[in-house]
Design a protein around this motif. Structure first.
Motif, PDB file in Angstrom:
ATOM      1  N   LEU A 173       0.944  -1.250  -0.080  1.00 16.72           N
ATOM      2  CA  LEU A 173       0.152   0.010   0.113  1.00 16.72           C
ATOM      3  C   LEU A 173       0.814   1.325  -0.023  1.00 16.72           C
ATOM      4  O   LEU A 173       0.479   2.426   0.170  1.00 16.72           O
ATOM      5  CB  LEU A 173      -0.911   0.230   1.333  1.00 16.72           C
ATOM      6  CG  LEU A 173      -2.123  -1.050   1.270  1.00 16.72           C
ATOM      7  CD1 LEU A 173      -2.763  -1.134   2.603  1.00 16.72           C
ATOM      8  CD2 LEU A 173      -3.050  -0.836   0.040  1.00 16.72           C
ATOM      9  N   GLY A 174       2.334   1.172   0.004  1.00 16.70           N
ATOM     10  CA  GLY A 174       3.109   2.273   0.095  1.00 16.70           C
ATOM     11  C   GLY A 174       3.621   2.581   1.316  1.00 16.70           C
ATOM     12  O   GLY A 174       4.078   3.722   1.603  1.00 16.70           O
ATOM     13  N   VAL A 175       3.199   1.863   2.477  1.00 16.36           N
ATOM     14  CA  VAL A 175       3.637   2.226   3.898  1.00 16.36           C
ATOM     15  C   VAL A 175       4.981   1.434   3.948  1.00 16.36           C
ATOM     16  O   VAL A 175       5.110   0.445   3.692  1.00 16.36           O
ATOM     17  CB  VAL A 175       2.669   1.786   4.755  1.00 16.36           C
ATOM     18  CG1 VAL A 175       2.970   1.788   6.060  1.00 16.36           C
ATOM     19  CG2 VAL A 175       1.245   2.260   4.554  1.00 16.36           C
ATOM     20  N   LYS A 176       5.911   2.443   4.484  1.00 17.85           N
ATOM     21  CA  LYS A 176       7.239   1.779   4.689  1.00 17.85           C
ATOM     22  C   LYS A 176       7.638   1.984   6.080  1.00 17.85           C
ATOM     23  O   LYS A 176       7.350   3.260   6.692  1.00 17.85           O
ATOM     24  CB  LYS A 176       8.151   2.463   3.827  1.00 17.85           C
ATOM     25  CG  LYS A 176       7.949   2.046   2.366  1.00 17.85           C
ATOM     26  CD  LYS A 176       8.916   2.763   1.312  1.00 17.85           C
ATOM     27  CE  LYS A 176       8.644   2.114  -0.381  1.00 17.85           C
ATOM     28  NZ  LYS A 176       9.645   2.996  -1.094  1.00 17.85           N
ATOM     29  N   GLN A 177       8.613   1.279   6.772  1.00 18.94           N
ATOM     30  CA  GLN A 177       9.083   1.349   7.885  1.00 18.94           C
ATOM     31  C   GLN A 177      10.291   2.767   7.908  1.00 18.94           C
ATOM     32  O   GLN A 177      10.909   2.914   6.869  1.00 18.94           O
ATOM     33  CB  GLN A 177       9.759   0.087   8.562  1.00 18.94           C
ATOM     34  CG  GLN A 177       8.683  -0.691   8.840  1.00 18.94           C
ATOM     35  CD  GLN A 177       9.500  -2.151   9.308  1.00 18.94           C
ATOM     36  OE1 GLN A 177      10.334  -2.012  10.196  1.00 18.94           O
ATOM     37  NE2 GLN A 177       8.982  -3.229   8.790  1.00 18.94           N
ATOM     38  N   VAL A 178      10.203   3.585   8.996  1.00 18.90           N
ATOM     39  CA  VAL A 178      11.417   4.301   9.071  1.00 18.90           C
ATOM     40  C   VAL A 178      12.710   3.565   9.491  1.00 18.90           C
ATOM     41  O   VAL A 178      12.480   2.723  10.504  1.00 18.90           O
ATOM     42  CB  VAL A 178      11.005   5.442  10.036  1.00 18.90           C
ATOM     43  CG1 VAL A 178      12.167   6.282  10.483  1.00 18.90           C
ATOM     44  CG2 VAL A 178       9.777   6.249   9.659  1.00 18.90           C
ATOM     45  N   GLU A 179      13.691   4.004   8.806  1.00 22.91           N
ATOM     46  CA  GLU A 179      14.911   3.433   9.262  1.00 22.91           C
ATOM     47  C   GLU A 179      15.328   4.073  10.642  1.00 22.91           C
ATOM     48  O   GLU A 179      15.532   5.201  10.646  1.00 22.91           O
ATOM     49  CB  GLU A 179      16.115   3.527   8.073  1.00 22.91           C
ATOM     50  CG  GLU A 179      15.586   2.806   6.839  1.00 22.91           C
ATOM     51  CD  GLU A 179      16.862   3.018   5.852  1.00 22.91           C
ATOM     52  OE1 GLU A 179      17.619   3.955   6.042  1.00 22.91           O
ATOM     53  OE2 GLU A 179      16.800   2.217   5.020  1.00 22.91           O
TER      54      GLU A 179
END
Length: 230
Positions: A173-179
């Protein structure tokens, strides 16, 4: 077969008894004359049609037809030239306004497209926020429950698979984790819970993650909660 007929009548005194016969014209003669007349008319009609065809194919007629066509073509060319002149004059008069309208239309179209994209991002962000609460519950459970038996390990493995599937769906869905760990602290996507001394990381480098952060595009769903090396 038609038979000739004669008309008998008496002459002189009624008592003379002398009869004279007057011949009557045969109907065959009338039929022959009618046929001759019909044939003559057919021949005359054929001659008229032939004469008409000859006229249509005559050089004089074809030359006249060519002149008419040339006149029509010349008139059409003049009409086209006049239409082009009107078009050119109209462009000179209205071109500036047309250009402004085109720019305005493009601006409105881009704005509406951006608003639509933004609405999609907001909707996805709200759904992701709700799902992340479930993800947090999974991760808290993983930190507390230590499986010991084979049965417990199998159950833990199933839970971890569900957890991975949820994260994979969010990524689609385009949701990514913050590094976080090993990255420099960024106040826009990180939330520092504490600072502590670290021999492994330099100052202002994230040394531990307490809660995952997520973004969609340039929109922050929630910051990552971290510890920063001092």
């Amino acid at each position: 077969m038609v038979t000739s007929a004669a008309t008998a009548f008496s002459v002189g005194s009624p008592t003379s008894g002398i009869l004279l016969r007057q011949p009557v014209t045969s109907t065959c003669l009338w039929a022959e004359k009618a046929e001759e007349t019909s044939d003559d008319e057919t021949i005359e009609a054929g001659d008229d049609a032939s004469s008409a065809t000859d006229i249509l194919n005559s050089p004089a007629f074809l030359q006249r037809k060519l002149e008419v066509l040339e006149t029509d073509i010349k008139k059409a060319d003049e009409d086209i030239a006049e239409a082009k002149e009107r078009l050119s004059a109209g462009k000179e008069e209205w071109q500036d306004q047309l250009d402004k309208l085109e720019v305005e239309y493009k601006t409105i179209k881009d704005r509406m497209s951006a608003q639509t994209d933004q609405n999609d991002v907001v909707a996805t962000s709200e759904v992701a926020s709700a799902i992340l609460e479930l993800v947090d519950n999974f991760e808290r459970g993983f930190g507390i429950v230590i499986p010991e038996t084979d049965e417990e390990k199998a159950i833990d493995e199933e839970y971890r698979k569900v957890h991975s599937d949820i994260l994979a769906t969010l990524e689609k869905l385009g949701v990514k984790q913050v590094e976080t760990v090993g990255k420099e602290f960024d106040y826009e996507v990180h939330q520092a819970v504490m600072q502590r001394a670290s021999e492994e990381y330099e100052e202002n480098i994230i040394c531990e993650e307490y809660q995952k952060g997520f973004v969609i595009g340039e929109k922050l769903i929630r910051p990552a909660m971290v510890a920063v090396a001092a």
